[in-house]
Write a protein that holds these residues in place. Sequence first.
Motif, PDB file in Angstrom:
ATOM      1  N   GLY A 278       0.861  -1.176   0.000  1.00 19.55           N
ATOM      2  CA  GLY A 278       0.000   0.000   0.000  1.00 19.55           C
ATOM      3  C   GLY A 278       0.893   1.220   0.000  1.00 19.55           C
ATOM      4  O   GLY A 278       2.106   1.128  -0.230  1.00 19.55           O
ATOM      5  N   THR A 279       0.304   2.389   0.272  1.00 21.55           N
ATOM      6  CA  THR A 279       1.090   3.618   0.286  1.00 21.55           C
ATOM      7  C   THR A 279       0.616   4.512   1.412  1.00 21.55           C
ATOM      8  O   THR A 279      -0.506   4.358   1.918  1.00 21.55           O
ATOM      9  CB  THR A 279       0.999   4.340  -1.074  1.00 21.55           C
ATOM     10  OG1 THR A 279       1.991   5.362  -1.146  1.00 21.55           O
ATOM     11  CG2 THR A 279      -0.390   4.935  -1.301  1.00 21.55           C
ATOM     12  N   MET A 280       1.471   5.438   1.815  1.00 18.80           N
ATOM     13  CA  MET A 280       1.108   6.440   2.819  1.00 18.80           C
ATOM     14  C   MET A 280       1.345   7.826   2.241  1.00 18.80           C
ATOM     15  O   MET A 280       2.423   8.108   1.706  1.00 18.80           O
ATOM     16  CB  MET A 280       1.913   6.271   4.106  1.00 18.80           C
ATOM     17  CG  MET A 280       1.577   7.307   5.168  1.00 18.80           C
ATOM     18  SD  MET A 280       2.409   7.022   6.765  1.00 18.80           S
ATOM     19  CE  MET A 280       1.362   5.725   7.444  1.00 18.80           C
ATOM     20  N   VAL A 281       0.327   8.675   2.344  1.00 22.61           N
ATOM     21  CA  VAL A 281       0.428  10.057   1.890  1.00 22.61           C
ATOM     22  C   VAL A 281      -0.081  10.963   3.011  1.00 22.61           C
ATOM     23  O   VAL A 281      -0.512  10.505   4.068  1.00 22.61           O
ATOM     24  CB  VAL A 281      -0.375  10.291   0.588  1.00 22.61           C
ATOM     25  CG1 VAL A 281       0.144   9.408  -0.535  1.00 22.61           C
ATOM     26  CG2 VAL A 281      -1.869  10.055   0.810  1.00 22.61           C
ATOM     27  N   TYR A 282      -0.051  12.263   2.730  1.00 22.72           N
ATOM     28  CA  TYR A 282      -0.523  13.254   3.686  1.00 22.72           C
ATOM     29  C   TYR A 282      -1.593  14.103   3.014  1.00 22.72           C
ATOM     30  O   TYR A 282      -1.759  14.074   1.802  1.00 22.72           O
ATOM     31  CB  TYR A 282       0.654  14.092   4.197  1.00 22.72           C
ATOM     32  CG  TYR A 282       1.701  13.197   4.823  1.00 22.72           C
ATOM     33  CD1 TYR A 282       1.647  12.865   6.167  1.00 22.72           C
ATOM     34  CD2 TYR A 282       2.696  12.609   4.040  1.00 22.72           C
ATOM     35  CE1 TYR A 282       2.560  11.986   6.734  1.00 22.72           C
ATOM     36  CE2 TYR A 282       3.614  11.738   4.591  1.00 22.72           C
ATOM     37  CZ  TYR A 282       3.534  11.430   5.933  1.00 22.72           C
ATOM     38  OH  TYR A 282       4.441  10.559   6.481  1.00 22.72           O
TER      39      TYR A 282
ATOM     40  N   HIS B 144      -2.040  10.053   6.423  1.00 28.30           N
ATOM     41  CA  HIS B 144      -1.438  10.261   7.749  1.00 28.30           C
ATOM     42  C   HIS B 144      -1.436  11.749   8.103  1.00 28.30           C
ATOM     43  O   HIS B 144      -1.344  12.601   7.220  1.00 28.30           O
ATOM     44  CB  HIS B 144      -0.008   9.730   7.755  1.00 28.30           C
ATOM     45  CG  HIS B 144       0.585   9.612   9.116  1.00 28.30           C
ATOM     46  ND1 HIS B 144       1.162  10.677   9.769  1.00 28.30           N
ATOM     47  CD2 HIS B 144       0.688   8.549   9.955  1.00 28.30           C
ATOM     48  CE1 HIS B 144       1.592  10.283  10.957  1.00 28.30           C
ATOM     49  NE2 HIS B 144       1.318   8.996  11.094  1.00 28.30           N
ATOM     50  N   PRO B 145      -1.525  12.085   9.384  1.00 25.39           N
ATOM     51  CA  PRO B 145      -1.454  13.499   9.778  1.00 25.39           C
ATOM     52  C   PRO B 145      -0.143  14.166   9.388  1.00 25.39           C
ATOM     53  O   PRO B 145       0.907  13.527   9.302  1.00 25.39           O
ATOM     54  CB  PRO B 145      -1.590  13.440  11.303  1.00 25.39           C
ATOM     55  CG  PRO B 145      -2.310  12.174  11.579  1.00 25.39           C
ATOM     56  CD  PRO B 145      -1.817  11.210  10.535  1.00 25.39           C
ATOM     57  N   GLN B 146      -0.241  15.480   9.178  1.00 27.22           N
ATOM     58  CA  GLN B 146       0.927  16.329   8.983  1.00 27.22           C
ATOM     59  C   GLN B 146       0.603  17.690   9.608  1.00 27.22           C
ATOM     60  O   GLN B 146      -0.554  18.004   9.879  1.00 27.22           O
ATOM     61  CB  GLN B 146       1.254  16.508   7.503  1.00 27.22           C
ATOM     62  CG  GLN B 146       0.211  17.295   6.749  1.00 27.22           C
ATOM     63  CD  GLN B 146       0.528  17.503   5.285  1.00 27.22           C
ATOM     64  OE1 GLN B 146      -0.360  17.567   4.460  1.00 27.22           O
ATOM     65  NE2 GLN B 146       1.788  17.607   4.946  1.00 27.22           N
ATOM     66  N   ILE B 147       1.603  18.491   9.799  1.00 30.43           N
ATOM     67  CA  ILE B 147       1.389  19.790  10.419  1.00 30.43           C
ATOM     68  C   ILE B 147       0.564  20.677   9.494  1.00 30.43           C
ATOM     69  O   ILE B 147       0.744  20.664   8.272  1.00 30.43           O
ATOM     70  CB  ILE B 147       2.754  20.444  10.768  1.00 30.43           C
ATOM     71  CG1 ILE B 147       2.577  21.526  11.806  1.00 30.43           C
ATOM     72  CG2 ILE B 147       3.463  20.946   9.527  1.00 30.43           C
ATOM     73  CD1 ILE B 147       3.881  21.957  12.453  1.00 30.43           C
TER      74      ILE B 147
END
Length: 324
Positions: free
Chosen positions: A127-131, A161-164
């Motif tokens: 899979g993949t993870m992005v913001y 995923h969370p990011q600032i």
Amino acid sequence: MTLIAIEEHWIMPELTSALTALPRPDESLAFNEMGDHRQRLEDLGDGRIAAMDEQGIDVSILALTPPGTHPLPPDQALRLSRAANDTAIEAVGKHPTRLRALSTLPMSAPEHVAGELARAAAQGHVGTMVYGRCGERFLDDPVYEDFFAAAARLGQPVFIHPQIPSDAVRDASYRGFDAVTNLGLATFGWGWHLDTATAALRLILAGTFDRHPELQIVLGHWGEMLLFWLDRADSLSRVAGLQHPVRHYIRTNFHITASGMLNPALLQYALTVTTIDRLIFSTDYPFQHPTRDEITAFLAHFATDEDRQKFAATNAAALYGLEL
């Protein structure tokens, strides 16, 4: 009982150097330097496996820690995304029964995102993870349409995923205290989660899942607040011209993971919104690091052995194509 954790972070030294060399580095990088986080994040070998053994985790699915390669210029983002994906899959090859990996993508180079997703999937990334944003560009921007089409076609779940939050949002809502409180309010205390929920809701409102009904999204932290506001968010479906209520997409296109927040009250509420088949275990390692006893105690809150096993491993295996 098999235990699969799907949001277990790592970092590549070359990427850390590139991110910290930016004119305005992401302030959340400071969390990587707390305690022994940097050592744990960089370890994809024996130390990582030993930590899993201590917690009773059989398989960890690796994912780069925030902010990935998102803040980098396009050429650098593409090069380091490829390098990170190669590094992660090399680690998986050394521990094939214990590790899997989510790819990272060069979101600042939209024309290369779908291609790198396909390359990583061919390598074995599950899979993949992005913001939720890349600069000022949200995930629902049309430039990412090919990416979501490819993710749906390739069966690659997308973890948001969370990011600032952006500087503009931080100026409006997350400043006015001392520097440490400002950062905490904008990140783990509130801003990370609201920002991610907004990105997910925007994807729904943009009709992404009407166009790509097979697309699967993962949200951490029990749905990043979104599960708890569906009574209001549902009212957006009509004005946005969607085929279904917002909660329909949550139940059919979204999977929810705990991110180490082992709170039985959150579990019980999540089960009023979605089904046990959509809930998945994770620890958010090393930022959350529950002990084996804490994990065992939380798993005892499931009503049946079947439900417990679904949360612990079966759902993750089905979503990411793993063999138990």
